[in-house]
Scaffold this motif. Structure first.
Motif, PDB file in Angstrom:
ATOM      1  N   GLU A 152      34.072  -4.987  20.988  1.00  0.00           N
ATOM      2  CA  GLU A 152      33.721  -3.572  21.122  1.00  0.00           C
ATOM      3  C   GLU A 152      34.866  -2.910  21.879  1.00  0.00           C
ATOM      4  N   TYR A 207      34.592  -1.439  25.558  1.00  0.00           N
ATOM      5  CA  TYR A 207      34.385  -2.312  26.710  1.00  0.00           C
ATOM      6  C   TYR A 207      35.688  -3.004  27.078  1.00  0.00           C
ATOM      7  N   GLU A 226      33.771  -6.477  31.066  1.00  0.00           N
ATOM      8  CA  GLU A 226      32.472  -6.064  30.526  1.00  0.00           C
ATOM      9  C   GLU A 226      32.102  -6.903  29.301  1.00  0.00           C
ATOM     10  N   THR A 227      33.097  -7.190  28.455  1.00  0.00           N
ATOM     11  CA  THR A 227      32.862  -8.019  27.274  1.00  0.00           C
ATOM     12  C   THR A 227      32.407  -9.413  27.689  1.00  0.00           C
ATOM     13  N   ILE A 283      30.962 -10.281  30.546  1.00  0.00           N
ATOM     14  CA  ILE A 283      29.624 -10.169  31.145  1.00  0.00           C
ATOM     15  C   ILE A 283      28.570 -10.064  30.055  1.00  0.00           C
ATOM     16  N   ARG A 284      28.830  -9.252  29.040  1.00  0.00           N
ATOM     17  CA  ARG A 284      27.878  -9.101  27.926  1.00  0.00           C
ATOM     18  C   ARG A 284      27.690 -10.424  27.186  1.00  0.00           C
ATOM     19  N   ARG A 285      28.786 -11.136  26.929  1.00  0.00           N
ATOM     20  CA  ARG A 285      28.713 -12.425  26.234  1.00  0.00           C
ATOM     21  C   ARG A 285      27.893 -13.430  27.038  1.00  0.00           C
ATOM     22  N   GLU A 286      28.153 -13.482  28.330  1.00  0.00           N
ATOM     23  CA  GLU A 286      27.402 -14.409  29.190  1.00  0.00           C
ATOM     24  C   GLU A 286      25.916 -14.056  29.211  1.00  0.00           C
ATOM     25  N   ARG A 287      25.605 -12.772  29.266  1.00  0.00           N
ATOM     26  CA  ARG A 287      24.219 -12.326  29.261  1.00  0.00           C
ATOM     27  C   ARG A 287      23.534 -12.716  27.948  1.00  0.00           C
ATOM     28  N   GLN A 288      24.225 -12.511  26.830  1.00  0.00           N
ATOM     29  CA  GLN A 288      23.662 -12.888  25.531  1.00  0.00           C
ATOM     30  C   GLN A 288      23.410 -14.390  25.445  1.00  0.00           C
ATOM     31  N   GLN A 312      15.574 -10.588  18.292  1.00  0.00           N
ATOM     32  CA  GLN A 312      16.976 -10.666  18.673  1.00  0.00           C
ATOM     33  C   GLN A 312      17.898 -10.705  17.460  1.00  0.00           C
TER      34      GLN A 312
END
Length: 188
Positions: free
Chosen positions: A113, A116, A120-121, A123-128, A150
């Motif tokens: 994206e 980002y 941020e990318t 963090i988003r990947r780790e969260r997913q 999901q």
């Protein structure tokens, strides 16, 4: 034989007449394709899943007992095949991410994206990844609706049809799944 009902074609197919099963699959191909496409988000994977589902349905046609419509029964087989394919791909992806070989790194394509930054990318990947792992810990009845939510962008009504439960039961399971996921993620 286009005028024959699904029920009569199922009876004929259960007696081992192959053309009846082929007719049934043809009648419900478009619906199944649309649903599986929403799960896989890939035309080639959708075709593979449908082939697998039709084969499984053919092998198990004698176990079809008519409690649900034939289209529902066959669509459930297709959905289960699609979800299994996604799980296998996820496991393969997780294995390949652990692999340090440089040759694999060139084969992986990622779409980032653009709005980002790298942090941020990440963090988003780790969260997913954490959410996917948490979903695996849910009981099967909750895991099914959580995975559907999901992996697809289908409505609650479509989700209820796929899982074979009512819309209120689907909402309830989804709420319970979210609650369980929230607890699990807060403890992590």
């Amino acid at each position: 034989m286009m005028s024959a009902s699904d029920e009569s074609l199922v009876e004929i197919a259960q007696d081992g007449v192959h053309w009846a099963y082929i007719e049934l699959c043809g009648r419900h191909r478009e619906l199944m394709f649309d649903i599986v496409q929403r799960i896989t988000k890939n035309c080639h994977d959708t075709e593979d899943v449908l082939q697998d589902a039709w084969m499984r349905g053919f092998v198990h046609i004698r176990t079809f007992d008519g409690r649900a419509a034939f289209s529902t029964w066959l669509t459930r087989i297709a959905i289960n095949s699609a979800l299994m394919m996604l799980r296998k791909r996820r496991w393969h992806l997780e294995d390949s991410l652990d692999d340090d070989s440089a040759s694999d790194a060139g084969n992986r394509t990622e779409i980032l994206e653009s709005s980002y930054g790298p942090e941020e990318t990440l963090i988003r990947r780790e969260r997913q990844l954490m959410v996917r792992q948490a979903i695996k810990t849910l009981p099967p009845s909750l895991r099914c609706v959580a995975e559907l939510r999901q992996s697809t962008d289908i409505s609650l009504k479509e989700m209820a049809t796929i899982t074979g439960i009512s819309v209120p039961a689907t909402k309830s399971r989804l709420a319970r799944a979210r609650c369980a996921l929230r607890k699990h993620l807060e403890q992590s």
